[in-house]
Design an enzyme around this catalytic site. Structure first.
Site, PDB file in Angstrom:
ATOM      1  N   ASN A  59      -3.815   4.685   2.294  1.00 27.76           N
ATOM      2  CA  ASN A  59      -4.619   4.090   1.227  1.00 27.76           C
ATOM      3  C   ASN A  59      -5.074   5.098   0.184  1.00 27.76           C
ATOM      4  O   ASN A  59      -5.358   4.721  -0.957  1.00 27.76           O
ATOM      5  CB  ASN A  59      -5.848   3.383   1.814  1.00 27.76           C
ATOM      6  CG  ASN A  59      -5.468   2.195   2.667  1.00 27.76           C
ATOM      7  OD1 ASN A  59      -4.298   1.857   2.783  1.00 27.76           O
ATOM      8  ND2 ASN A  59      -6.464   1.567   3.266  1.00 27.76           N
ATOM      9  N   HIS A  84       7.785  -8.019 -46.275  1.00 24.27           N
ATOM     10  CA  HIS A  84       8.257  -9.376 -45.950  1.00 24.27           C
ATOM     11  C   HIS A  84       9.784  -9.477 -46.044  1.00 24.27           C
ATOM     12  O   HIS A  84      10.322 -10.556 -46.303  1.00 24.27           O
ATOM     13  CB  HIS A  84       7.628 -10.430 -46.884  1.00 24.27           C
ATOM     14  CG  HIS A  84       6.146 -10.401 -46.931  1.00 24.27           C
ATOM     15  ND1 HIS A  84       5.353 -11.188 -46.114  1.00 24.27           N
ATOM     16  CD2 HIS A  84       5.283  -9.661 -47.691  1.00 24.27           C
ATOM     17  CE1 HIS A  84       4.075 -10.942 -46.385  1.00 24.27           C
ATOM     18  NE2 HIS A  84       4.015 -10.012 -47.327  1.00 24.27           N
ATOM     19  N   SER A 126      -5.132   8.834   4.733  1.00 21.56           N
ATOM     20  CA  SER A 126      -4.690   7.474   5.019  1.00 21.56           C
ATOM     21  C   SER A 126      -3.653   7.129   3.958  1.00 21.56           C
ATOM     22  O   SER A 126      -3.675   7.699   2.864  1.00 21.56           O
ATOM     23  CB  SER A 126      -5.879   6.514   4.903  1.00 21.56           C
ATOM     24  OG  SER A 126      -5.428   5.182   4.712  1.00 21.56           O
ATOM     25  N   GLU A 172      20.555   0.512 -31.141  1.00 26.99           N
ATOM     26  CA  GLU A 172      20.673  -0.586 -30.176  1.00 26.99           C
ATOM     27  C   GLU A 172      20.216  -0.141 -28.789  1.00 26.99           C
ATOM     28  O   GLU A 172      19.492  -0.864 -28.091  1.00 26.99           O
ATOM     29  CB  GLU A 172      22.118  -1.092 -30.148  1.00 26.99           C
ATOM     30  CG  GLU A 172      22.497  -1.823 -31.440  1.00 26.99           C
ATOM     31  CD  GLU A 172      24.001  -1.973 -31.631  1.00 26.99           C
ATOM     32  OE1 GLU A 172      24.754  -1.824 -30.639  1.00 26.99           O
ATOM     33  OE2 GLU A 172      24.416  -2.233 -32.770  1.00 26.99           O
ATOM     34  N   HIS A 191       2.694  16.738  15.073  1.00 24.63           N
ATOM     35  CA  HIS A 191       2.603  15.277  15.122  1.00 24.63           C
ATOM     36  C   HIS A 191       2.500  14.697  13.701  1.00 24.63           C
ATOM     37  O   HIS A 191       1.728  15.195  12.880  1.00 24.63           O
ATOM     38  CB  HIS A 191       1.369  14.871  15.939  1.00 24.63           C
ATOM     39  CG  HIS A 191       1.379  13.439  16.370  1.00 24.63           C
ATOM     40  ND1 HIS A 191       1.148  12.404  15.498  1.00 24.63           N
ATOM     41  CD2 HIS A 191       1.603  12.864  17.595  1.00 24.63           C
ATOM     42  CE1 HIS A 191       1.229  11.248  16.150  1.00 24.63           C
ATOM     43  NE2 HIS A 191       1.496  11.505  17.436  1.00 24.63           N
ATOM     44  N   PRO A 192       3.285  13.636  13.396  1.00 21.99           N
ATOM     45  CA  PRO A 192       3.249  13.072  12.037  1.00 21.99           C
ATOM     46  C   PRO A 192       1.879  12.562  11.618  1.00 21.99           C
ATOM     47  O   PRO A 192       1.487  12.728  10.457  1.00 21.99           O
ATOM     48  CB  PRO A 192       4.282  11.934  12.073  1.00 21.99           C
ATOM     49  CG  PRO A 192       4.567  11.667  13.513  1.00 21.99           C
ATOM     50  CD  PRO A 192       4.280  12.935  14.249  1.00 21.99           C
ATOM     51  N   SER A 211       0.820  -1.216   0.000  1.00 18.19           N
ATOM     52  CA  SER A 211       0.000   0.000   0.000  1.00 18.19           C
ATOM     53  C   SER A 211       0.854   1.266   0.000  1.00 18.19           C
ATOM     54  O   SER A 211       0.333   2.366  -0.171  1.00 18.19           O
ATOM     55  CB  SER A 211      -0.895   0.023   1.242  1.00 18.19           C
ATOM     56  OG  SER A 211      -0.065  -0.026   2.402  1.00 18.19           O
ATOM     57  N   GLY A 212       2.173   1.099   0.222  1.00 22.14           N
ATOM     58  CA  GLY A 212       3.046   2.266   0.346  1.00 22.14           C
ATOM     59  C   GLY A 212       2.924   2.961   1.689  1.00 22.14           C
ATOM     60  O   GLY A 212       3.378   4.092   1.864  1.00 22.14           O
ATOM     61  N   LYS A 218      35.460  -0.038 -37.728  1.00 22.17           N
ATOM     62  CA  LYS A 218      34.047  -0.463 -37.664  1.00 22.17           C
ATOM     63  C   LYS A 218      33.239   0.557 -36.859  1.00 22.17           C
ATOM     64  O   LYS A 218      33.666   0.985 -35.796  1.00 22.17           O
ATOM     65  CB  LYS A 218      33.958  -1.840 -37.014  1.00 22.17           C
ATOM     66  CG  LYS A 218      32.613  -2.533 -37.209  1.00 22.17           C
ATOM     67  CD  LYS A 218      32.690  -3.961 -36.688  1.00 22.17           C
ATOM     68  CE  LYS A 218      31.566  -4.849 -37.152  1.00 22.17           C
ATOM     69  NZ  LYS A 218      30.229  -4.315 -36.992  1.00 22.17           N
ATOM     70  N   VAL A 219      32.083   0.938 -37.389  1.00 20.89           N
ATOM     71  CA  VAL A 219      31.172   1.845 -36.674  1.00 20.89           C
ATOM     72  C   VAL A 219      29.783   1.210 -36.675  1.00 20.89           C
ATOM     73  O   VAL A 219      29.310   0.740 -37.708  1.00 20.89           O
ATOM     74  CB  VAL A 219      31.128   3.242 -37.337  1.00 20.89           C
ATOM     75  CG1 VAL A 219      30.183   4.163 -36.573  1.00 20.89           C
ATOM     76  CG2 VAL A 219      32.525   3.852 -37.394  1.00 20.89           C
ATOM     77  N   SER A 246      34.382  -1.365 -32.570  1.00 25.05           N
ATOM     78  CA  SER A 246      34.968  -2.673 -32.306  1.00 25.05           C
ATOM     79  C   SER A 246      36.329  -2.535 -31.671  1.00 25.05           C
ATOM     80  O   SER A 246      37.102  -1.640 -32.000  1.00 25.05           O
ATOM     81  CB  SER A 246      35.093  -3.453 -33.612  1.00 25.05           C
ATOM     82  OG  SER A 246      35.805  -4.653 -33.401  1.00 25.05           O
TER      83      SER A 246
END
Length: 475
Positions: A154, A201, A152, A344, A142-143, A111-112, A337-338, A331
């Site tokens: 909830n 395709h 709540s 990606e 007071h908290p 519920s967190g 190579k690039v 590489s």
């Protein structure tokens, strides 16, 4: 009631705090209290990477600030209301998160509740400190009785979920997807006169322009933005005011409407009170819907990035129709190579979002009775997907799309060698004859033109009928 200072041999200072389960040692300099400490001890799962995301904590600050201000209208002491409201600013700014005062992980109560209490304790202690009180004393603020008044876990945690997701979508995701969409649209305009071979395709098909191809990518993201807009109204519905099970117990009449209005003012977003608190607490359908949109955007981006990856393959032995920006060596063994690394990176992000979709779906489906208890899992995955898609889209736009150049020579060569241009002969000599010409050319390694002339088409007819420029739309 006062909190004693305890010197713990060589471990630094602790203060003793109490909750309903008894006494606990809390690091003296920390703003959290006993309930946060108990959660730390009970759920030692992962480390900083598994912490409750910062946007949720900022949203907690926003909603607690709104509640404190509205509670003043319902009779809470003005000094306390002001102190709580001011303390919330330190939570909203992210300062308290950076100081380590929000140490709890995602993998806590479903519920967190513990993150709600962490927020209440931190806010109350900031206010107590500002009023020259003693940390952990719960006096004069007071908290539960003040910071959590008329609330709540909830209803606060789902509210924080909706606030954080709405803010991240508006501040991060929409601008990033819009930027990438615009970059793709600009390329579609730049490439509108470049005729190339189509592919279906993975096989040769009839021609289109490179601009038409890119216009499809841009429109996928236009649709993605429309899907976000369509889902947002449900995200703007807030559970605050439903309290424990949706009845609104312990909240005064009118509290829910006023708090939602204040949150809308604080965020400049059109938040409203949820029309049904039982849905807002018991289900997380709005988050499942939102992640469905994020999943669809991931599907779009996967298609776009893969197409660009393949169209840029080569430089000698692939399709080579596009020249992608060369950002870094590709590489450790093959000099020169690039690789299409931005494609990606983005496709890996898309795969992660698709995985997050599964977690959110399972979490959303498991709302039992009056409360869904997969809330931290759900919000953390939704926020992670938003962040990844936003950052990934920005990077892909800046480091790939904006620098794409067409390889015009290669595009022309491939197109002119294609046997699918034979489709232009269909209306003139029929499908069967056209198919025979294409097949014969393929078998003999000859050109379409050679075989068409053998089959009785004149040179003038071939030149007039088989013209790629005339094959780009309906006649």
């Amino acid at each position: 009631s006062g909190s004693k200072i305890l010197h713990n041999k060589g471990d630094g200072k602790f203060r003793i705090e109490k909750d309903t389960f008894g006494e606990l040692k809390v690091p003296a300099e920390k703003m959290y209290g006993a309930q946060t400490m108990r959660s730390k001890l009970n759920f030692p799962i992962g480390d900083a990477a598994e912490r409750m995301p910062l946007p949720v904590i900022k949203a907690m600050g926003i909603l607690k600030k709104a509640c404190a201000e509205v509670n003043k209208d319902f009779g809470m002491d003005a000094k306390i209301s002001e102190a709580v409201s001011k303390a919330c600013d330190e939570v909203i700014s992210g300062k308290q998160y950076q100081l380590g005062n929000f140490p709890l992980v995602i993998w806590q109560t479903g519920s967190g509740t513990q993150t709600n209490m962490n927020s209440n304790e931190v806010i109350s202690n900031i206010a107590i400190k500002a009023m020259d009180g003693e940390l952990g004393s719960k006096k004069p603020v007071h908290p539960n009785d003040h910071v959590n008044k008329s609330q709540s876990s909830n209803d606060t945690f789902p509210t924080a979920t909706h606030i954080s997701v709405a803010m991240e979508i508006n501040m991060r995701l929409i601008p990033a997807i819009s930027h990438l969409r615009d970059a793709l649209f600009c390329k579609s305009e730049d490439f509108k006169d470049i005729i190339k071979i189509g592919r279906t395709h993975l096989m040769d098909a009839v021609p289109l322009t490179l601009g038409q191809e890119f216009s499809g990518y841009a429109h996928q993201l236009t649709n993605g933005l429309a899907r976000i807009d369509a889902a947002l109204p449900r995200v703007y519905e807030l559970a605050l005011g439903g309290t424990a099970v949706g009845t609104g117990l312990n909240a005064p009449k009118g509290f829910a409407e006023k708090v939602s209005k204040r949150i809308a003012e604080l965020t400049s977003l059109p938040f409203v009170m949820a029309p049904n608190f039982f849905e807002a607490l018991g289900a997380r359908d709005a988050m499942v819907e939102v992640h469905g949109v994020l999943n669809t955007i991931a599907v779009s981006l996967m298609k776009i990035a893969n197409d660009i990856r393949f169209l840029g393959s080569g430089p000698r032995c692939g399709l080579g129709e596009l020249m992608l920006p060369e950002n870094e060596p590709g590489s450790s063994i093959m000099p020169g190579k690039v690789n299409p690394t931005q494609c990606e990176s983005l496709t890996m992000i898309c795969a992660q979002v698709m995985g997050n979709q599964t977690a959110v779906t399972i979490g959303g489906a498991n709302g039992h009775f009056e409360l869904n208890v997969f809330k931290p899992l759900i919000v953390s995955n939704v926020l992670r997907s938003i962040r990844l898609l936003a950052d990934g889209s920005k990077s892909f736009s800046k480091n790939c799309v904006e620098g794409i150049e067409p390889n015009k020579e290669r595009i022309a060569k491939i197109m002119n060698e294609s046997l699918m241009l034979v489709t232009a002969l269909n209306p003139h000599i029929g499908y069967d004859k056209s198919a025979k010409i294409a097949k014969t050319a393929h078998e003999n390694g000859t050109t379409l033109k050679e075989e068409a002339l053998k089959a009785g088409v004149t040179e003038e007819q071939f030149k007039e009928w088989v013209d790629p420029k005339k094959m780009l739309g309906p006649k």
